[in-house]
Design a protein around this motif. Structure first.
Motif, short mmCIF file in Angstrom:
data_model
loop_
_atom_site.label_atom_id
_atom_site.label_comp_id
_atom_site.label_asym_id
_atom_site.label_seq_id
_atom_site.Cartn_x
_atom_site.Cartn_y
_atom_site.Cartn_z
N MET A 20 -12.03 -31.87 -6.16
CA MET A 20 -12.46 -30.58 -6.73
C MET A 20 -11.79 -29.44 -6.01
SD MET A 20 -16.33 -29.16 -7.24
CE MET A 20 -16.64 -27.64 -8.12
N SER A 21 -11.36 -28.42 -6.75
CA SER A 21 -10.70 -27.25 -6.16
C SER A 21 -11.69 -26.11 -5.97
CB SER A 21 -9.55 -26.79 -7.06
OG SER A 21 -8.56 -27.79 -7.17
N TYR A 22 -11.41 -25.28 -4.96
CA TYR A 22 -12.26 -24.14 -4.68
C TYR A 22 -11.40 -22.88 -4.53
CZ TYR A 22 -15.82 -27.64 -3.66
OH TYR A 22 -16.69 -28.69 -3.76
N GLN A 23 -12.01 -21.73 -4.86
CA GLN A 23 -11.31 -20.45 -4.74
C GLN A 23 -11.68 -19.80 -3.41
OE1 GLN A 23 -12.38 -16.97 -7.31
NE2 GLN A 23 -10.34 -17.33 -8.18
N VAL A 24 -10.66 -19.34 -2.70
CA VAL A 24 -10.87 -18.71 -1.40
C VAL A 24 -10.35 -17.28 -1.46
CG1 VAL A 24 -10.36 -18.77 1.07
CG2 VAL A 24 -10.63 -20.92 -0.21
N ALA A 25 -11.23 -16.32 -1.19
CA ALA A 25 -10.85 -14.91 -1.13
C ALA A 25 -10.45 -14.58 0.30
CB ALA A 25 -12.01 -14.02 -1.57
#
Length: 335
Positions: free
Chosen positions: A1-6
């Motif tokens: 699973m991919s995650y978004q990092v700010a």
């Protein structure tokens, strides 16, 4: 699973990267050509040490000299070792220039223009590249005023998951954006904007939160509420919205709608008085509260002084000051 990092940088620029399964934040950043501070890549030097403001992660392997147990407990991590277990917000100890990156420019079409009151207008844009536009609720962009060579800064009033993006503008006599919106704007106009920017954004709700808005400083708080409507908080959230005159009141219906869908959310509004006049001890929770304040400089400073007079030191105190003339003021965005 991919995650978004700010990745939020010291100069207010925010860039987003996507981390794949078992991929470190540093690897994902370099893949996106964002050169965050880094020396060893082995968790030995501590050069990349950053503060994680929101989200879950596996901190990976590192030595005590690079990251102490106390720092880890405070939320610091090493991007060269950490792998996300949710979306993250990471404060990078460097400027975007040092990381050899910059805010992105987006082209869009004006799709809606709504006069909310004698003094306030809302406008909505449809970005050409909406999938590539990510922002944190509370942030702002610099909007190029059509037909001029100037830009003005406006906070998103829409949530980060909505397909279109919206903003609130207070109309002024000689304002560049005011003149455009009042006299020339037409649906279909092309408008460019650059961002997102700003360190005024919603953090994880880990305790009661107090949101205070002055005038069109309501805009970024609406964006925060839209986020909370999709991710209900576990703690109460109270908002106080103040304006100079009855004609300046806008979006009260939206606040009522949010109160109906966000558990523990309440709000109040006031006219011709500072928002501090509507604060009660329960809203301050003996200091165990996160405070978000957006409005003109005098209002922001009045809140700061009020808290000091009450002997209350909030757990966190986030502010955005703006100049109603449309020019950036202090650390905030202009509206």
């Amino acid at each position: 699973m991919s995650y978004q990092v700010a990745l939020t940088f010291e100069d207010g620029i925010t860039r987003f990267v996507t981390c794949g399964p078992d991929e470190t934040v540093a690897d994902a950043s370099y893949k996106a050509r964002i050169n965050i501070p880094l020396d060893c890549r082995d968790g030995a030097c501590g050069t990349c040490k950053s503060l994680c403001e929101s989200g879950r992660y596996d901190g990976g392997d590192y030595i005590e000299e690079a990251l102490s147990d106390e720092e880890a407990a405070q939320g610091y991590a090493l991007p060269c070792q950490m792998t996300p277990q949710s979306d993250l917000v990471l404060r990078i100890p460097a400027t975007s220039e040092a990381a050899k990156t910059a805010a992105a420019t987006h082209s869009s079409t004006l799709v809606a223009l709504e006069k909310l009151s004698e003094t306030t207008v809302a406008f909505t844009l449809e970005p050409d590249d909406r999938a590539a536009l990510a922002f944190l609720p509370g942030q702002y962009v610099n909007v190029a005023v059509p037909g001029t060579d100037v830009t003005r800064s406006y906070s998103f009033s829409s949530g980060p998951a909505e397909g279109q993006v919206s903003f609130l503008v207070r109309l002024t006599e000689d304002g560049a954006m005011s003149g455009y919106l009042r006299d020339r704007a037409q649906p279909g106009d092309r408008i460019d904007f650059t961002g997102p920017m700003g360190s005024f954004y919603l953090r994880a709700i880990e305790r009661p939160a107090l949101l205070l808005a002055g005038g069109t400083g309501l805009a970024p708080l609406l964006s925060m509420l839209e986020k909370l409507a999709t991710e209900p908080p576990a703690h109460p959230v109270h908002l106080v919205y103040g304006v100079s005159a009855d004609r300046d009141l806008v979006r009260l219906e939206a606040l009522a709608d949010y109160a109906a869908v966000i558990p523990g959310f309440t709000y109040d509004h006031c006219v011709k008085e500072y928002v501090t006049g509507r604060l009660e001890p329960r809203h301050l929770n003996d200091g165990d509260v996160d405070v978000y304040v957006c409005g003109p400089p005098p209002m922001v400073e009045a809140v700061r002084a009020h808290l000091a007079e009450q002997g209350v030191t909030p757990a966190h105190f986030h502010t955005e000051k703006f100049a109603p003339t449309g020019t950036a003021a202090l650390a905030g965005a202009a509206r």
